[in-house]
Design a protein around this motif. Structure first.
Motif, mmCIF file in Angstrom:
data_model
loop_
_atom_site.group_PDB
_atom_site.id
_atom_site.type_symbol
_atom_site.label_atom_id
_atom_site.label_comp_id
_atom_site.label_asym_id
_atom_site.label_seq_id
_atom_site.Cartn_x
_atom_site.Cartn_y
_atom_site.Cartn_z
ATOM 1 N N ASN A 72 0.822 -1.211 0.000
ATOM 2 C CA ASN A 72 0.000 0.000 0.000
ATOM 3 C C ASN A 72 0.852 1.255 0.000
ATOM 4 O OD1 ASN A 72 -2.339 -1.540 0.054
ATOM 5 N ND2 ASN A 72 -2.557 -1.440 2.276
ATOM 6 N N SER A 73 1.885 1.289 0.837
ATOM 7 C CA SER A 73 2.753 2.466 0.899
ATOM 8 C C SER A 73 3.481 2.689 -0.418
ATOM 9 C CB SER A 73 3.766 2.322 2.038
ATOM 10 O OG SER A 73 3.121 2.341 3.294
ATOM 11 N N THR A 74 3.888 1.596 -1.073
ATOM 12 C CA THR A 74 4.573 1.722 -2.356
ATOM 13 C C THR A 74 3.633 2.266 -3.424
ATOM 14 O OG1 THR A 74 6.038 -0.122 -1.800
ATOM 15 C CG2 THR A 74 5.877 0.487 -4.122
ATOM 16 N N VAL A 75 2.410 1.774 -3.455
ATOM 17 C CA VAL A 75 1.425 2.265 -4.428
ATOM 18 C C VAL A 75 1.152 3.747 -4.215
ATOM 19 C CG1 VAL A 75 -0.993 2.099 -5.153
ATOM 20 C CG2 VAL A 75 0.343 0.022 -4.799
ATOM 21 N N ILE A 76 0.941 4.134 -2.964
ATOM 22 C CA ILE A 76 0.673 5.544 -2.656
ATOM 23 C C ILE A 76 1.869 6.412 -3.029
ATOM 24 C CG2 ILE A 76 0.250 7.177 -0.779
ATOM 25 C CD1 ILE A 76 -1.289 4.922 0.640
ATOM 26 N N THR A 77 3.058 5.971 -2.684
ATOM 27 C CA THR A 77 4.260 6.759 -2.953
ATOM 28 C C THR A 77 4.502 6.917 -4.441
ATOM 29 O OG1 THR A 77 5.263 5.996 -0.885
ATOM 30 C CG2 THR A 77 6.733 6.952 -2.529
ATOM 31 N N VAL A 78 4.453 5.834 -5.188
ATOM 32 C CA VAL A 78 4.713 5.892 -6.634
ATOM 33 C C VAL A 78 3.647 6.733 -7.338
ATOM 34 C CG1 VAL A 78 4.852 4.530 -8.760
ATOM 35 C CG2 VAL A 78 5.965 3.713 -6.675
ATOM 36 N N GLY A 79 2.378 6.518 -6.995
ATOM 37 C CA GLY A 79 1.310 7.288 -7.626
ATOM 38 C C GLY A 79 1.404 8.770 -7.323
ATOM 39 N N LEU A 136 -7.071 4.101 -1.730
ATOM 40 C CA LEU A 136 -5.672 4.428 -1.993
ATOM 41 C C LEU A 136 -5.540 5.610 -2.942
ATOM 42 C CD1 LEU A 136 -4.009 0.898 -2.383
ATOM 43 C CD2 LEU A 136 -4.077 2.369 -0.364
ATOM 44 N N HIS A 137 -6.407 5.693 -3.961
ATOM 45 C CA HIS A 137 -6.293 6.822 -4.887
ATOM 46 C C HIS A 137 -6.702 8.130 -4.212
ATOM 47 C CE1 HIS A 137 -10.020 4.519 -5.555
ATOM 48 N NE2 HIS A 137 -10.629 5.646 -5.791
ATOM 49 N N GLY A 138 -7.607 8.065 -3.227
ATOM 50 C CA GLY A 138 -7.896 9.271 -2.459
ATOM 51 C C GLY A 138 -6.692 9.707 -1.642
ATOM 52 N N MET A 139 -5.975 8.733 -1.060
ATOM 53 C CA MET A 139 -4.768 9.041 -0.302
ATOM 54 C C MET A 139 -3.681 9.597 -1.206
ATOM 55 S SD MET A 139 -3.785 8.841 2.885
ATOM 56 C CE MET A 139 -2.957 10.408 2.733
ATOM 57 N N ILE A 140 -3.605 9.118 -2.436
ATOM 58 C CA ILE A 140 -2.629 9.643 -3.395
ATOM 59 C C ILE A 140 -2.903 11.116 -3.662
ATOM 60 C CG2 ILE A 140 -1.907 9.544 -5.817
ATOM 61 C CD1 ILE A 140 -2.236 6.510 -5.665
ATOM 62 N N LEU A 141 -4.166 11.478 -3.874
ATOM 63 C CA LEU A 141 -4.518 12.881 -4.128
ATOM 64 C C LEU A 141 -4.218 13.763 -2.917
ATOM 65 C CD1 LEU A 141 -7.888 12.433 -6.067
ATOM 66 C CD2 LEU A 141 -5.615 12.892 -6.994
ATOM 67 N N VAL A 221 -3.827 -0.454 5.503
ATOM 68 C CA VAL A 221 -2.735 -0.122 6.413
ATOM 69 C C VAL A 221 -1.474 0.244 5.643
ATOM 70 C CG1 VAL A 221 -1.948 -2.516 6.591
ATOM 71 C CG2 VAL A 221 -1.490 -0.930 8.458
ATOM 72 N N THR A 222 -0.741 1.230 6.152
ATOM 73 C CA THR A 222 0.557 1.612 5.597
ATOM 74 C C THR A 222 1.659 1.233 6.587
ATOM 75 O OG1 THR A 222 0.359 3.854 6.519
ATOM 76 C CG2 THR A 222 -0.443 3.508 4.268
ATOM 77 N N VAL A 223 2.909 1.363 6.158
ATOM 78 C CA VAL A 223 4.000 0.835 6.977
ATOM 79 C C VAL A 223 4.073 1.496 8.352
ATOM 80 C CG1 VAL A 223 5.439 0.058 5.062
ATOM 81 C CG2 VAL A 223 5.577 2.437 5.800
ATOM 82 N N GLN A 224 3.810 2.780 8.437
ATOM 83 C CA GLN A 224 3.897 3.439 9.736
ATOM 84 C C GLN A 224 2.809 2.981 10.687
ATOM 85 O OE1 GLN A 224 6.311 5.329 10.790
ATOM 86 N NE2 GLN A 224 7.411 5.290 8.851
ATOM 87 N N LEU A 225 1.641 2.642 10.156
ATOM 88 C CA LEU A 225 0.539 2.213 11.015
ATOM 89 C C LEU A 225 0.727 0.809 11.553
ATOM 90 C CD1 LEU A 225 -2.539 3.681 9.104
ATOM 91 C CD2 LEU A 225 -1.206 4.686 10.967
ATOM 92 N N THR A 226 1.652 0.042 10.987
ATOM 93 C CA THR A 226 1.911 -1.301 11.519
ATOM 94 C C THR A 226 2.576 -1.248 12.891
ATOM 95 O OG1 THR A 226 4.052 -1.413 10.364
ATOM 96 C CG2 THR A 226 2.123 -2.314 9.222
ATOM 97 N N LEU A 227 3.051 -0.092 13.304
ATOM 98 C CA LEU A 227 3.650 0.036 14.630
ATOM 99 C C LEU A 227 2.627 -0.244 15.733
ATOM 100 C CD1 LEU A 227 5.831 3.247 14.113
ATOM 101 C CD2 LEU A 227 6.509 0.865 13.888
#
Length: 274
Positions: A72-79, A136-141, A221-227
């Motif tokens: 998820n984090s990779t998709v958001i970051t790349v987009g 995820l596309h909302g988070m990208i925007l 979930v994104t990588v930071q939220l896995t904490l």
């Protein structure tokens, strides 16, 4: 004088190590300890190295949630980075190369984007109305909107250092406005483009608050939220928590180590009056 400079340099180096390196050492040591030793939160050598055991436990936690979070984090970051680079470069080019009475107002809005904090509740309402909340596309925007102002400023400053003669020569040769940008200007923006990609990638990948507000749900979930996987109100698995922190920190750290010169070059190359 020279001896004093050496002494000052050594002192600065020691302070830098204490401030920046010590936390990484603490994270690394805690990540390989047992649960009992890690709970003491001390900067001490582990009696037993449990790197592989803790690593496997973190990856397998909650049905391999960390792997989903990386995806998820990779998709958001790349987009977000793809949209940021193109849109910020085009906006910076228009503001710098096409003077108009609206430029001052547009530039003021860009600066306002850096100074005014985001309004969370109205943003959530808007995302719900657009059916982009929890997507995820909302988070990208969202990431594009929050990173656009800084990126535009970098691109605008760099474009100011490119001679206008290149634009005029391309137009004389019959190039259309979009061809001037994509075939003449954009290839010259490589230093600042690399800087924007690296800085914004680390910022977006490490973002904690925005996914927490706008991307709830375990499937998003994104990588930071896995904490949150290893810390609760009543118990905390400090060794697994710090192993998770280590896994989340390594990718951005590697990027900064290998590309720090490109970042500095892109930040300073456009430091001219534009």
């Amino acid at each position: 004088m020279k001896r004093q400079q050496i002494i000052n340099g050594v002192i600065a180096l020691v302070i830098g190590v204490l401030i920046f390196v010590t936390p990484f050492i603490f994270i690394g040591l805690t990540a390989v300890k047992s649960a009992a030793e890690a709970s003491q939160l001390g900067l001490s050598w582990p009696s037993e190295w449990l790197f592989w055991d803790n690593l496997v436990a973190v990856i397998q936690a909650r049905n391999y949630m960390l792997l989903l979070a990386y995806f998820n984090s990779t998709v958001i970051t790349v987009g977000a980075i793809s949209l940021l680079v193109i849109s910020a470069a085009m906006i910076g080019y228009v503001i710098q190369r096409r003077p108009s009475k609206w430029n001052g107002f547009i530039y003021a809005l860009i600066l306002a984007g850096l100074m005014i904090p985001p309004a969370v509740v109205p943003t959530i309402w808007l995302l719900k109305e657009l059916h982009l909340f929890k997507t995820l596309h909302g988070m990208i925007l969202i990431q594009v909107a929050y990173g656009l102002s800084f990126s535009v400023l970098l691109f605008r400053s760099f474009i100011a250092s490119i001679p206008r003669d290149l634009d005029e020569a391309a137009i004389i040769d019959g190039a259309k406005p979009w061809q001037v940008f994509f075939k003449v200007i954009l290839p010259l923006l490589k230093p600042v483009t690399v800087t924007v990609i690296l800085v914004q990638s680390v910022t977006i990948f490490n973002d904690f608050t925005n996914p927490l507000y706008y991307l709830p749900g375990k499937d998003n979930v994104t990588v930071q939220l896995t904490l949150y996987n290893f810390q609760s109100q009543f118990s905390s698995q400090m060794n697994l928590l710090f192993m998770n922190i280590l896994l989340v920190t390594i990718p951005p750290l590697i990027m900064f180590i290998f590309f720090n010169k490109q970042i500095v070059k892109g930040m300073t190359a456009g430091a001219v009056k534009g």
